[in-house]
Design an enzyme around this catalytic site. Structure first.
Site, PDB file in Angstrom:
ATOM      1  N   SER A  95     -37.937 -43.229 -64.563  1.00  0.00           N
ATOM      2  CA  SER A  95     -39.166 -43.316 -64.893  1.00  0.00           C
ATOM      3  C   SER A  95     -40.079 -43.213 -63.803  1.00  0.00           C
ATOM      4  CB  SER A  95     -39.477 -44.649 -65.791  1.00  0.00           C
ATOM      5  OG  SER A  95     -39.191 -45.907 -64.920  1.00  0.00           O
ATOM      6  N   HIS A 154     -36.956 -42.372 -71.912  1.00  0.00           N
ATOM      7  CA  HIS A 154     -38.144 -41.489 -71.298  1.00  0.00           C
ATOM      8  C   HIS A 154     -37.608 -40.043 -71.623  1.00  0.00           C
ATOM      9  CE1 HIS A 154     -41.179 -43.192 -69.580  1.00  0.00           C
ATOM     10  NE2 HIS A 154     -40.527 -44.134 -68.833  1.00  0.00           N
ATOM     11  N   LYS A 204     -42.064 -44.886 -76.892  1.00  0.00           N
ATOM     12  CA  LYS A 204     -42.731 -44.007 -76.242  1.00  0.00           C
ATOM     13  C   LYS A 204     -42.915 -42.783 -76.891  1.00  0.00           C
ATOM     14  CE  LYS A 204     -41.199 -46.019 -72.012  1.00  0.00           C
ATOM     15  NZ  LYS A 204     -40.086 -46.763 -71.568  1.00  0.00           N
TER      16      LYS A 204
HETATM   17  C1  LIG Z   1     -39.648 -48.250 -71.399  1.00  0.00           C
HETATM   18  C2  LIG Z   1     -38.446 -48.258 -71.085  1.00  0.00           C
HETATM   19  C3  LIG Z   1     -37.732 -49.620 -71.820  1.00  0.00           C
HETATM   20  C4  LIG Z   1     -38.259 -50.443 -72.690  1.00  0.00           C
HETATM   21  O1  LIG Z   1     -38.548 -50.014 -73.890  1.00  0.00           O
HETATM   22  P1  LIG Z   1     -39.491 -50.771 -74.875  1.00  0.00           P
HETATM   23  O2  LIG Z   1     -39.222 -50.190 -76.112  1.00  0.00           O
HETATM   24  O3  LIG Z   1     -40.781 -50.534 -74.292  1.00  0.00           O
HETATM   25  O4  LIG Z   1     -39.144 -52.184 -74.760  1.00  0.00           O
HETATM   26  C5  LIG Z   1     -36.095 -49.321 -71.667  1.00  0.00           C
HETATM   27  N1  LIG Z   1     -35.463 -48.502 -70.514  1.00  0.00           N
HETATM   28  C6  LIG Z   1     -36.279 -47.600 -69.911  1.00  0.00           C
HETATM   29  C7  LIG Z   1     -35.504 -46.681 -69.051  1.00  0.00           C
HETATM   30  C8  LIG Z   1     -37.484 -47.442 -70.159  1.00  0.00           C
HETATM   31  O5  LIG Z   1     -38.214 -46.596 -69.517  1.00  0.00           O
END
Ligand SMILES: *Cc1c(COP(=O)(O)O)cnc(C)c1O
Length: 396
Positions: free
Chosen positions: A184, A212, A242
Site C-alpha cells: 500500500s 489493494h 476499497k
Molecule cells: C486496507 C487493508 C486492510 C484492511 O481492510 P479493511 O477492510 O479496511 O479492514 C487489510 N490489508 C491490507 C493490505 C490493506 O491495505
C-alpha cells in the site's frame, strides 16, 4: 480519572507533538468522489481507496436501500447463532466464484479477515513466514497466535528461500507464507508466481492479502493471483472496503478451511455479521465488476493511472517502483513530505503525506491514488498543482 493516567496521556500526546507527527483528522463533508469537500475546501481527491467509484455507484446505493426495506438495518446476531442471512451466503458463493476457489467466508472487515484466518491456521508448532512490509492487520493477526514467526526481505524470494531452508531442520505442522498482493505504500506487486513455486518445493501454505488488488488487478479485478496467472494458491484474503466500495473482508479458500473457520475463527464467532445493506451493496459490486461496465471502469482507472504517472514522471518527480494506481511522490524528509501535502491541499489537491515511521526516514512522500472517476481535466489540473507547488518547494 486518576492523575497518573492523565499525566500518561499528556506525555504520550506531547511526545507525538515533539516528533512533529501529531495530527487532527481531516473531515470529508461530501461523498467520497474525484472532487470532494474536505475541511471546507473543494479539492481534487487523490487519497481515497475508492478505485472504481463504487462507493457512490447508483446500483450499490439502490441495492442497499432495497435490502434495508426488505431485511432492516441490522443482522441481530453473530453468524453462528442466527446472524447468517441468505444474502450473506449469496455473497460468499459469488466471491468464491470470483476468486476461483471452492468457498469463501465474509468477515466484518479486511482487518478481521486476516485475524480470523491466521488464528485458525496458525498455532503452537506452526511456522509463519511474512514479508517485512506486510500490512498491520497481518502482523497483528500473527501476534495473536502461538506460531513461530520469521520475516523475509520485501519481495525478495531469495531471502524467502533462505528462511525456508533454515527452517527445514525443525519440524513444523503447518508452514505458511503470507504476503500482501499489492503493497500500500509503494504500489508494487508481490512475486506470487515465484512464491508459489517455493511453497510447492518446501510444502508451505500460500496466503495473500489482496486488499489493494481486488477490483484493480487481473481479469475483472479478480486479484494478483490471476493477474500473475498463478495456478495453485491456497488462501486469498480480500477487502470489500476499497475498490468494492462498501465494507468488509473475506477469505476465499477450500471448503474444508471455511468449515474449520466457521468453528474456530474468533471474529466470526464473537462479532456480529454485516447489516443487510452492506452485504447487498457488496453483491451488487461483485456482479458489476464481472459485467462489461465493471471492466470499463477498471480500464478507465488504468488509463487514468498511466496518464497521471507519466505526467508526474515528466515533471521530474520520483514516483518510486509503483506498478499500480497507488503512486507515491517521494520527497525525502518527514517534515518536507507533510509540508508538501499541506501546500498541495492549499492549492486544491488532497494527497496524504506519509512519513517515518510508516515509511523509511528518507522516503517521506505524498501518496496518490487515481480512480476511474477522475476526469482528464481533474488530472491535468492536479498535475499543474503538483508542478507549481513542486517548483516552489524546489522538489523538481
Ligand atoms: C486496507 C487493508 C486492510 C484492511 O481492510 P479493511 O477492510 O479496511 O479492514 C487489510 N490489508 C491490507 C493490505 C490493506 O491495505
Amino acid at each position: 480519572m486518576p492523575e497518573a493516567f492523565e499525566r500518561y496521556l499528556d506525555e504520550q500526546l506531547n511526545g507525538l507533538r515533539e516528533q512533529g507527527i501529531f495530527r487532527t483528522l481531516r473531515q470529508l463533508q461530501s461523498p467520497q468522489g474525484p472532487r470532494s469537500t474536505i475541511d471546507g475546501h473543494s479539492v481534487i481527491n487523490l487519497s481515497s481507496n475508492n478505485y472504481l467509484g463504487l462507493a457512490t455507484h447508483p446500483a450499490l446505493k439502490q441495492a442497499a436501500i432495497n435490502a434495508i426495506e426488505e431485511y432492516g438495518v441490522g443482522s441481530g446476531a453473530v453468524r453462528t447463532i442466527i446472524g447468517t442471512m441468505s444474502i450473506h451466503e449469496e455473497l460468499e458463493a459469488l466471491l468464491a466464484q470470483f476468486k476461483g476457489t471452492e468457498a469463501s467466508l465474509v468477515l466484518q472487515s479486511g482487518f478481521t479477515a486476516n485475524q480470523a484466518v491466521l488464528g485458525v491456521i496458525l498455532g503452537d508448532g506452526d511456522l509463519v513466514i511474512s514479508d517485512e512490509l506486510n500490512h498491520a492487520s497481518i502482523i497483528d493477526g500473527i501476534r495473536l497466535t502461538k506460531a513461530a514467526r520469521k520475516v523475509y526481505k520485501h519481495n525478495d524470494t531469495a531471502d524467502l528461500e533462505r528462511v525456508l531452508q533454515e527452517s527445514q531442520g525443525v519440524s513444523h505442522r503447518n508452514t505458511v507464507i503470507v504476503t500482501d498482493g499489492v503493497f500500500s505504500m509503494d504500489g508494487d506487486i508481490a512475486p506470487l508466481d515465484r512464491i508459489a513455486e517455493l511453497a510447492e518445493r518446501y510444502g508451505a501454505i500460500t496466503m495473500v492479502d489482496d486488499a489493494h488488488a481486488s477490483g484493480v488487478l487481473g481479469p475483472h479485478g479478480s486479484g494478483t493471483v490471476k493477474h500473475l496467472k498463478v495456478k495453485r494458491w491456497d488462501i486469498h484474503v480480500g477487502t470489500l472496503s476499497k475498490a468494492v466500495g462498501a465494507l468488509g473482508g473475506y477469505v476465499a479458500c477450500s471448503r474444508k478451511l471455511r468449515q474449520l473457520m466457521e468453528h474456530r475463527a474468533r471474529p466470526f464467532l464473537f462479532s456480529t455479521s454485516h447489516p443487510p445493506s452492506v452485504t447487498a451493496s457488496c453483491i451488487a459490486a461483485i456482479r458489476l465488476l464481472q459485467s462489461p461496465e465493471g471492466q470499463q471502469l477498471i480500464d478507465q482507472m488504468w488509463a487514468n493511472t498511466q496518464m497521471f504517472k507519466a505526467g508526474l514522471a515528466s515533471l521530474g518527480f520520483n514516483t518510486g517502483i509503483s506498478q499500480t494506481p497507488i503512486t507515491p511522490v517521494i520527497v525525502g524528509e518527514p517534515a518536507r513530505a507533510m509540508q508538501f501535502s499541506d501546500e498541495l491541499f492549499k492549492a486544491g489537491v488532497f494527497a496524504q503525506g506519509i512519513a517515518f515511521p510508516t515509511v523509511a526516514r528518507d522516503k517521506g512522500r505524498v501518496r496518490t491514488i487515481v480512480t476511474a472517476t477522475h476526469s482528464n481535466a481533474d488530472l491535468e489540473e492536479a498535475l499543474n498543482v503538483f508542478e507549481s507547488v513542486g517548483r516552489r518547494m524546489q522538489l523538481i
